[in-house]
Write an enzyme that holds these catalytic residues in place. Sequence first.
Site: not given
Lengths: 487, 505, 97
Positions: A179, A80, A155
């Site tokens: 997330s 990420k 997210s």
Amino acid sequence: MRSLYELPAFVVSRKIQDQEISAEEYISIIIERIKEVDSKVNSFTSLNFEGALTMSRAIDKKIKEGINTGLLTGIPVGIKDNISVQGLKNTCASRMLSEYVSPYDATVVSKIKEQGGIIIGKLNMDEFGMGTTSEYSSFGPVRNPWDLEYVAGGSSGGSAASVASLQIPLSLGSDTGGSIRCPSSFCSVIGIKPTYGSVSRSGLISYSNSLEQIGPIARTIYDLVPILNVISGEDPKDNTTVHKKYDYQLNTIDNLLTKKYKVGVLNEFIDDSEIEVARTSQKKVKQLEDYGCELEDTRIPLADYALASYYVIATAEASSNLSRYDNLRYGYEGSPEGYEWNSYFSESRSKFGDEVKLRILLGSYVLSAGYFGKYYAKAQTIRSMIKREFDILFNKYDILLLPTMPVLPFKLGEKISQPIEQYNLDVYTILANLAGLTAISIPAGLSEKGFPIGVQLIANAFDEQKLIDAAVILERAEGFEKWIPRI
Amino acid sequence: MISKMKTGQVLKIGLELHCQLTNLQTKLFCDCLSNYRNSSPNENTCPICLGLPGTLPLLNKKAVEFASMICMAFNCNIPEKISFYRKNYFYPDLPKNYQITQYNSYELSSIGYEGAIEFVGESKSKTDTSADDQERSKVRIARVQLEEDPGKITYEEDKSAVNNYSLIDYNRAGVSLVEIVTEPDFSSPLAVRTFLKEIVNLFEYLGVTDPSLEGSVRCDVNVSLGGGKKVEIKNISSFKEVEKSIYYEITRQKTLIMHDIDVKSETRHWDEKRKVTVAARSKEEEEEYRYFPEPDIPRIILGSKFVSRVRATLPELPIERLKRYTDVYKISDHTAKILINDKRISDFFEESLRYYKSPIEISNWIVNELLTKINEKDRQGISDHNVRGLDFLSVLPSQVAEVAKLVEEKSLNRNIARDIFDKSIESGTSPLKIIENLEIEKISDEASIIKIIQDILNSQPQLIEQSKNNPNVINYVLGLIMKETRGRVNPQIAMKLIKESLEAN
Amino acid sequence: MGTDIKKLCALAKLEIPEQNIAEISGKVKEVLLMFDKLDEFTTEGFEIKSTEDLKFERAFENLRDDRPRPTLESSGKTRPKLKLKNTKDGYVLGPRI
């Protein structure tokens, strides 16, 4: 025969170590797959193909020399874009950091490299992790591999979508209020939020420090456990990590049948969800029962206050964490020459996206003079109370079951710019973050129209093993590996 | 002991001291060097102290220990657990745009709280009979907290308006700083000066900082008159300026009051060049620091044994030393105070005692002779900074010990001893050596002198004849002897011997 | 709710274009309304000490030792130097104060 990119990581890694195939061949196949697919999904923010190939060759060389290459030998891992990888851009999907290259590796990244894992690229996300759909990104929204017009969840949308679309077998996300779990649920992959303090945050760009943890996403629990073992552990670079032995096992079904876990079912949450989500959750309850678990209805009385408590704490911490982005030492192009400092800071910081700005303003407000007691202190008190309620529940139950998300994936743009509507989607996931617990989202099935549904299991702090055991059961019960989006 | 100014308004002064823990190896939250003073710009930095994304603070154990030692010296309470807070404000010298510090509003977070310290007070001259009755002043300490120093901003041009940009050096960012906040217990600028002098000395005794390093000990001041609003003065570069800024601020506030203008609660900066305080920001802005608990640093459990363990390692403090000097060594209070008021002098004294254990004699030599010398040099402007030094004089403790010993054990005349001591200080030679040389050189045995006289008479035999009519010949011969010996002979003895020699021939 | 959005922007050093002020102001108010849920919660009957929160604790003994990092030469490792942007003679270029 299935292509290598479709196979679980542990299977391919074995083949590489046995020299059936080379790491380089595998990485080349993965690169081709990403090139073919990601233009549709938009899950990557930057790619590390050259670096990955170089690393794969080094691994092949080691294998030939008989050197042990580790638990993740030859496996490409996507990271990420809020987790630092040395030499790669680290943008957090924000224009504020569009030119920032990290000079160091996050602890989790070093650990993956040490175990033969190969960093293949950085993954798209909501800016600084603030969002539930992965639409708030300077790179454009992540698209759901199951239907490109739908949100992937957030997210860590890129982390889930890249794995779901068979581009890579493993990724790292971060979970501040769901997330990892939300996009895992929306994309039908398995993602775990580890116990607070079990995985180092060193190198994770903070959104809300007291809530978030890095965690892995995979297509099967058999791939999830090795990488979880690799990244867990006390880290001298993170004073909030806990010294403990982290050695998670993949137990056999026969072994698990004897465990007879007590599972508390959070029925109110199931009932409050969309009908297909509720139905699927009940199916999971049934499956656990079939495998010898004891199920019982239960509830968390203070859950009503969780959302306010969570967003007060998250925005407060975020407003402070994001202060450092002033475009002086690093950031994006531009020079302070000729500026008065106040105007330079304000102008530089206007590069934040709207949702980030909103949360910074909210956080600044709740911490400002005279409001600390009304908001932050109160939120922390409620947080402690919620933790107490969980303590009581975990005296009785090994695991709690609830949906990951109250809804099915929705269309891109449908809830954009509607903060409260989006925040409300987090109510089931934020609980584990508030109380520092571990929680996992496991693929539970597909809706009639073919959208993924995830079931969430929560366990007490450092009880990841129970979640893993339950995941093994559920994977056995329905074999969710077959739920692959056509793309 | 609140004194009233001439206008009848009660003056209250409080201090906020900042002491860098320069004797640490590393910064407060990373392993960069604590000593940033020898590095080129931004060289002494790392991802942590530059506040790079994703870095976390790693608290320095020794910094906590040093801070607790300061707390002990100030008689503060030390809690069993401490925690850190973020003070949020934007400024270009602050890499994270917040400072990690401690804060006591929501919980007891700071390493020390509610202390009090007596300051010994400046010793007045011996003739001042009131010296002994002088009351010790007590200052209450509100709290002691551990925090990080920001970086430094400089300009290429002196006038800031000319510059198009500033230059930032983060080498200092993250250096350990201990903030000590006093209650407004000072009632005069002089008291502040005396206190500061003593505190700097105390820090040196504790071994936590080197006060001679520029910027290692800094001080903000708050001043209120007649129970009015508190005005804070920041940006004061040296202790000398502290006093000046207070005087200025008193005058400014008095003038305002005289004209019936309200004194605003605000922070003002000391403009060193113009010698005025300038409004910096209002209190309202300052209240927006948005303090909240630092989530990256756990609450630190010091434990119940922490205090006793650190206390055991605490060096002797000035006040304890004073007691030992007066009680054990029987040194006068006046002399003892002078000794302890500068750790280096006191250490010098202690070292001298190792060579000759006569505390009173040695202390007198140091205070009456050595320090007089140093003060003379001081007046010539040789040393500056917060601490005066012995460094420029090449005096060894053994030299003082030897002089003292000569006087006490060999009953050397004090005046001669003083001369010898002066010579010793100037040349760096040991007093014993000087004495030896003097004694070798002194030609007092008659045989040697007679030999010199004979040599003169042998080379100038006409003198014998002339001496019978001219009594001045004796003086002439004496002159020759003196010339020959560079004045080393005793003239009385020589005169007698010359007479005898002339007569004998 | 007296939220002065401009004051808040100044505090947070955020520049928000005039035409967006109304929208963001509306959103802030909307979320703060949600935060008011906290007011319904009473802590009566619960004893909560300020130190009894979820904050981690760590023993003093487990803190970092005061040891400088090994110099690059002696460790044999090359630490990649961060390239700070806009530097002059090693200084970071800053705005006027």
